[in-house]
Write a protein that holds these residues in place. Sequence first.
Motif, mmCIF file in Angstrom:
data_model
loop_
_atom_site.group_PDB
_atom_site.id
_atom_site.type_symbol
_atom_site.label_atom_id
_atom_site.label_comp_id
_atom_site.label_asym_id
_atom_site.label_seq_id
_atom_site.Cartn_x
_atom_site.Cartn_y
_atom_site.Cartn_z
ATOM 1 N N VAL A 1 -0.643 3.691 -13.160
ATOM 2 C CA VAL A 1 -0.871 4.691 -14.211
ATOM 3 C C VAL A 1 -2.279 5.296 -14.163
ATOM 4 O O VAL A 1 -2.428 6.525 -14.208
ATOM 5 C CB VAL A 1 -0.568 4.094 -15.603
ATOM 6 C CG1 VAL A 1 -0.905 5.101 -16.699
ATOM 7 C CG2 VAL A 1 0.900 3.688 -15.691
ATOM 8 N N PRO A 2 -3.371 4.494 -14.085
ATOM 9 C CA PRO A 2 -4.713 5.114 -14.064
ATOM 10 C C PRO A 2 -4.900 6.091 -12.905
ATOM 11 O O PRO A 2 -5.459 7.171 -13.093
ATOM 12 C CB PRO A 2 -5.653 3.907 -13.919
ATOM 13 C CG PRO A 2 -4.885 2.758 -14.479
ATOM 14 C CD PRO A 2 -3.458 3.022 -14.096
ATOM 15 N N PRO B 1 13.786 11.607 -11.028
ATOM 16 C CA PRO B 1 14.641 10.473 -10.641
ATOM 17 C C PRO B 1 13.962 9.532 -9.651
ATOM 18 O O PRO B 1 14.175 8.319 -9.689
ATOM 19 C CB PRO B 1 15.867 11.146 -10.006
ATOM 20 C CG PRO B 1 15.388 12.472 -9.557
ATOM 21 C CD PRO B 1 14.350 12.885 -10.548
ATOM 22 N N ALA B 2 13.119 10.083 -8.768
ATOM 23 C CA ALA B 2 12.452 9.248 -7.769
ATOM 24 C C ALA B 2 11.465 8.287 -8.415
ATOM 25 O O ALA B 2 11.371 7.124 -8.013
ATOM 26 C CB ALA B 2 11.746 10.126 -6.739
ATOM 27 N N VAL B 3 10.721 8.765 -9.410
ATOM 28 C CA VAL B 3 9.779 7.890 -10.116
ATOM 29 C C VAL B 3 10.526 6.735 -10.770
ATOM 30 O O VAL B 3 10.089 5.572 -10.715
ATOM 31 C CB VAL B 3 8.981 8.683 -11.173
ATOM 32 C CG1 VAL B 3 8.324 7.744 -12.174
ATOM 33 C CG2 VAL B 3 7.925 9.538 -10.499
ATOM 34 N N ALA C 1 0.812 -1.214 0.000
ATOM 35 C CA ALA C 1 0.000 0.000 0.000
ATOM 36 C C ALA C 1 0.848 1.267 0.000
ATOM 37 O O ALA C 1 0.612 2.187 -0.790
ATOM 38 C CB ALA C 1 -0.944 -0.008 1.204
ATOM 39 N N MET C 2 1.859 1.327 0.871
ATOM 40 C CA MET C 2 2.639 2.560 0.990
ATOM 41 C C MET C 2 3.564 2.786 -0.201
ATOM 42 O O MET C 2 3.600 3.899 -0.741
ATOM 43 C CB MET C 2 3.424 2.563 2.306
ATOM 44 C CG MET C 2 3.927 3.936 2.697
ATOM 45 S SD MET C 2 2.527 5.092 2.925
ATOM 46 C CE MET C 2 3.413 6.597 3.308
ATOM 47 N N PRO C 3 4.355 1.805 -0.633
ATOM 48 C CA PRO C 3 5.205 2.072 -1.806
ATOM 49 C C PRO C 3 4.399 2.407 -3.057
ATOM 50 O O PRO C 3 4.826 3.240 -3.867
ATOM 51 C CB PRO C 3 6.011 0.785 -1.984
ATOM 52 C CG PRO C 3 5.342 -0.247 -1.161
ATOM 53 C CD PRO C 3 4.658 0.489 -0.055
ATOM 54 N N MET C 4 3.209 1.802 -3.229
ATOM 55 C CA MET C 4 2.366 2.136 -4.372
ATOM 56 C C MET C 4 1.865 3.573 -4.251
ATOM 57 O O MET C 4 1.823 4.316 -5.246
ATOM 58 C CB MET C 4 1.180 1.184 -4.470
ATOM 59 C CG MET C 4 1.491 -0.230 -4.941
ATOM 60 S SD MET C 4 2.181 -0.331 -6.617
ATOM 61 C CE MET C 4 1.004 0.603 -7.586
ATOM 62 N N ALA C 5 1.486 3.971 -3.044
ATOM 63 C CA ALA C 5 1.011 5.336 -2.827
ATOM 64 C C ALA C 5 2.112 6.352 -3.090
ATOM 65 O O ALA C 5 1.897 7.383 -3.737
ATOM 66 C CB ALA C 5 0.481 5.488 -1.398
ATOM 67 N N VAL C 6 3.314 6.056 -2.611
ATOM 68 C CA VAL C 6 4.449 6.969 -2.787
ATOM 69 C C VAL C 6 4.848 7.072 -4.257
ATOM 70 O O VAL C 6 5.017 8.174 -4.794
ATOM 71 C CB VAL C 6 5.648 6.512 -1.933
ATOM 72 C CG1 VAL C 6 6.898 7.309 -2.282
ATOM 73 C CG2 VAL C 6 5.332 6.652 -0.449
ATOM 74 N N GLY C 7 5.002 5.928 -4.922
ATOM 75 C CA GLY C 7 5.417 5.933 -6.324
ATOM 76 C C GLY C 7 4.415 6.627 -7.224
ATOM 77 O O GLY C 7 4.788 7.415 -8.109
ATOM 78 N N THR C 8 3.124 6.367 -7.002
ATOM 79 C CA THR C 8 2.078 6.990 -7.812
ATOM 80 C C THR C 8 2.011 8.488 -7.549
ATOM 81 O O THR C 8 1.845 9.296 -8.470
ATOM 82 C CB THR C 8 0.715 6.342 -7.514
ATOM 83 O OG1 THR C 8 0.804 4.930 -7.753
ATOM 84 C CG2 THR C 8 -0.373 6.925 -8.391
#
Length: 276
Positions: free
Chosen positions: A226-227, A201-203, A57-64
């Motif tokens: 992406v969505p 760079p973070a993305v 949940a957290m890494p997906m939230a941060v990356g998005t």
Amino acid sequence: MGDVYSTQFLIAFVIGLLATGAIAGVLAGLLGVGGGIVIVPVLFLLSGFFGFPAELAMPMAVGTSLATIIPTSISSARSHHKRGSMDVDLLKIWAPFVFFGALMGGVLANFVSGAFLTLLFGVIALAVAVNLALPKTIVVAESLPGGVLARTTVPTGVGVFSALMGIGGGTLSVPILTAFSYPVHRAIGTAAALGLVIAVPAVCGFIWAGWGVEGRPPWSFGFVNVPAAVLIFAMSVFTAPVGSKLAHAMDAGPLKRVFALFLFVTSIRMLWQALG
């Protein structure tokens, strides 16, 4: 899957992301806090509704969130630059170190746990909430430190922690700059440009860190969905200039205090989950 994936819920999910993008864009331009400080908690909460593993949940939230910062920061920076509230000289000094720090943060995402990211976000968000709630800005010195160590470590640290939290540069750089008597409008305008320096760079790092990880939602590149990113920045890219305009026309004090309360509650919830 049940009602969680019903048409009504998906419609509410889309509307929620669009509203999040609109609010994040306004706050990015108005307060210079970076839209990620709103986007990450919302995505984190929505992940729970969809039953994604807590570790994802957290890494997906941060990356998005980082992906949405790219167009939002471009829009916000252009607006501030037109108003003359961007310090190009400071940007030239800080940008290389912020970029390097953000790259480090993106790479570190491959080695830290979701629980650590949740804890980190909770701690820094709590500090930001306290800073926003204070009636007067804390002043440490009358000018920015001129030593080589301070001029390199501070922007590098901003890059590292911003990348790990999924936020633009404003959340950390604006309080730091204003603590050294830097004009708040120029701090916000400069931070808007730093958001782009951080996000790119973070993305890349979060895409690399999440590549091949099982259990991610559909249409994800690494830890970037992406969505969700498209829905959020479809609104934030238009509302960031509105926030920039408001920053020059109104007293942001009352809004700061409301936002501080939101951050306080969110950070406590995240800390409770990370430490529980």
